[in-house]
Design a protein around this motif. Structure first.
Motif, PDB file in Angstrom:
ATOM      1  N   ALA A   1       0.837  -1.207   0.000  1.00  0.00           N
ATOM      2  CA  ALA A   1       0.000   0.000   0.000  1.00  0.00           C
ATOM      3  C   ALA A   1       0.869   1.252   0.000  1.00  0.00           C
ATOM      4  O   ALA A   1       0.566   2.238  -0.704  1.00  0.00           O
ATOM      5  N   LEU A   2       1.958   1.242   0.770  1.00  0.00           N
ATOM      6  CA  LEU A   2       2.876   2.378   0.779  1.00  0.00           C
ATOM      7  C   LEU A   2       3.531   2.552  -0.581  1.00  0.00           C
ATOM      8  O   LEU A   2       3.691   3.689  -1.063  1.00  0.00           O
ATOM      9  N   ALA A   3       3.893   1.430  -1.220  1.00  0.00           N
ATOM     10  CA  ALA A   3       4.498   1.504  -2.546  1.00  0.00           C
ATOM     11  C   ALA A   3       3.524   2.112  -3.561  1.00  0.00           C
ATOM     12  O   ALA A   3       3.909   2.933  -4.396  1.00  0.00           O
ATOM     13  N   LEU A   4       2.255   1.701  -3.479  1.00  0.00           N
ATOM     14  CA  LEU A   4       1.246   2.275  -4.373  1.00  0.00           C
ATOM     15  C   LEU A   4       1.063   3.766  -4.111  1.00  0.00           C
ATOM     16  O   LEU A   4       0.931   4.568  -5.044  1.00  0.00           O
ATOM     17  N   PHE A   5       1.049   4.145  -2.812  1.00  0.00           N
ATOM     18  CA  PHE A   5       0.915   5.551  -2.425  1.00  0.00           C
ATOM     19  C   PHE A   5       2.055   6.372  -3.037  1.00  0.00           C
ATOM     20  O   PHE A   5       1.837   7.410  -3.650  1.00  0.00           O
ATOM     21  N   LEU A   6       3.284   5.870  -2.886  1.00  0.00           N
ATOM     22  CA  LEU A   6       4.433   6.579  -3.427  1.00  0.00           C
ATOM     23  C   LEU A   6       4.426   6.567  -4.959  1.00  0.00           C
ATOM     24  O   LEU A   6       4.843   7.532  -5.597  1.00  0.00           O
ATOM     25  N   ALA A   7       3.938   5.467  -5.546  1.00  0.00           N
ATOM     26  CA  ALA A   7       3.881   5.384  -7.002  1.00  0.00           C
ATOM     27  C   ALA A   7       2.930   6.421  -7.573  1.00  0.00           C
ATOM     28  O   ALA A   7       3.228   7.070  -8.576  1.00  0.00           O
ATOM     29  N   VAL A   8       1.773   6.591  -6.909  1.00  0.00           N
ATOM     30  CA  VAL A   8       0.797   7.577  -7.379  1.00  0.00           C
ATOM     31  C   VAL A   8       1.391   8.981  -7.343  1.00  0.00           C
ATOM     32  O   VAL A   8       1.242   9.770  -8.283  1.00  0.00           O
ATOM     33  N   ILE A   9       2.097   9.288  -6.239  1.00  0.00           N
ATOM     34  CA  ILE A   9       2.676  10.616  -6.095  1.00  0.00           C
ATOM     35  C   ILE A   9       3.851  10.824  -7.044  1.00  0.00           C
ATOM     36  O   ILE A   9       3.925  11.818  -7.761  1.00  0.00           O
ATOM     37  N   THR A  10       4.774   9.873  -7.060  1.00  0.00           N
ATOM     38  CA  THR A  10       5.989  10.076  -7.846  1.00  0.00           C
ATOM     39  C   THR A  10       5.768   9.855  -9.338  1.00  0.00           C
ATOM     40  O   THR A  10       6.575  10.325 -10.141  1.00  0.00           O
ATOM     41  N   PHE A  11       4.688   9.153  -9.713  1.00  0.00           N
ATOM     42  CA  PHE A  11       4.432   8.924 -11.142  1.00  0.00           C
ATOM     43  C   PHE A  11       4.379  10.237 -11.896  1.00  0.00           C
ATOM     44  O   PHE A  11       4.979  10.383 -12.961  1.00  0.00           O
ATOM     45  N   THR A  12       3.646  11.191 -11.337  1.00  0.00           N
ATOM     46  CA  THR A  12       3.517  12.475 -12.013  1.00  0.00           C
ATOM     47  C   THR A  12       4.858  13.183 -12.100  1.00  0.00           C
ATOM     48  O   THR A  12       5.224  13.721 -13.152  1.00  0.00           O
ATOM     49  N   ALA A  13       5.604  13.183 -10.986  1.00  0.00           N
ATOM     50  CA  ALA A  13       6.897  13.876 -10.976  1.00  0.00           C
ATOM     51  C   ALA A  13       7.850  13.265 -11.991  1.00  0.00           C
ATOM     52  O   ALA A  13       8.510  13.990 -12.754  1.00  0.00           O
TER      53      ALA A  13
END
Length: 266
Positions: free
Chosen positions: A82-94
């Motif tokens: 879940a943390l990996a998905l959270f970070l993926a959602v945020i960092t995907f855009t960056a």
């Protein structure tokens, strides 16, 4: 509450703008497709290795009896993913914005020209390498904030009831806020607005920012959706940036297509 609706409205206007400008939409898809493939590979790797990683990180639980060992490590594995998905959602855009900086700069300028009363778009006047450096630097600063929030929320996830109800809501709000920051940065950075000023602008219109960012964050959880929504998200963020800076705009929905756009400037 009105700003929540307005923020969501900019998200929809951006998607409509992208739908009406087919060439610009296809142009804006390329960076997202490349980044998506990289992220899918990383998440698949994590899915295969998460159990081993959890076992390695919790050697103190090796002697626990059944079913407690399975429950404990299973919960940790779920939280890790879940943390990996959270970070993926945020960092995907960056990461996508960094990879596709020239693409999204051009797309954002096209949006500006299409809605500007005089048909012009602000330009930074900086060399491409300088723009890439500023974008990468600011993305790292934002990522540092995101990681801090992510770790705190991850820890709070262990709190009974609160961790399963309040924490996910806060997590989506945090994700939405920083997702909106990354997207509006394309237009605001071109106007010379620094990261600190951008954060101040977004905090000043927090409901507007969440109305734009939170629905987009939820949509980005669906595989491939992020790729296809990115061009419209950049367009909508550009329109919202004009609102934040109180710049006059024509109705974005009045533009008919790529043929109606003024020619791109060098």
């Amino acid at each position: 509450m009105r700003d929540l609706r307005v923020g969501f409205g900019y998200l929809m206007k951006g998607q409509r703008w992208a739908g009406r400008h087919g060439k610009s939409y296809g142009f804006g898809l390329l960076p997202g497709l490349v980044t998506f493939v990289l992220y899918v590979g990383a998440l698949i790797g994590l899915a295969y290795g998460a159990d081993d990683l959890t076992a390695w990180a919790t050697p103190f639980a090796d002697d626990w009896g059944s079913p407690w060992l399975g429950i404990f490590r299973g919960a940790l594995t779920a939280l890790l993913f879940a943390l990996a998905l959270f970070l993926a959602v945020i960092t995907f855009t960056a990461v996508t914005l960094l990879v596709g900086q020239p693409f999204y700069e051009e797309l954002s300028e096209r949006v500006d020209r299409s809605v500007s009363p005089d048909g012009t778009a602000p330009e930074s006047g900086l060399p491409l390498i300088r723009e890439l450096w500023i974008s990468a630097r600011d993305s790292l600063r934002v990522l540092g904030r995101v990681v801090l929030y992510g770790v705190l929320l991850f820890a709070c996830g262990f709190i009974p009831v609160v961790g399963q109800t309040v924490v996910p809501v806060i997590g989506f709000c945090v994700s939405g806020f920083f997702l909106a920051e990354e997207l509006t940065a394309v237009a605001l950075q071109r106007r010379g607005v620094e990261l600190k000023q951008r954060l101040t602008l977004l905090r000043g219109r927090r409901m507007l920012t969440l109305g734009f960012g939170v629905p987009l964050t939820l949509a980005f959880l669906v595989p491939l959706v992020a790729v296809f929504l990115m061009p419209g998200a950049v367009a909508g963020a550009t329109l919202m940036a004009r609102d934040l800076l109180e710049e006059p705009s024509a109705d974005a929905d009045d533009t008919a297509g790529d043929a109606a756009l003024p020619p791109a400037t060098a």
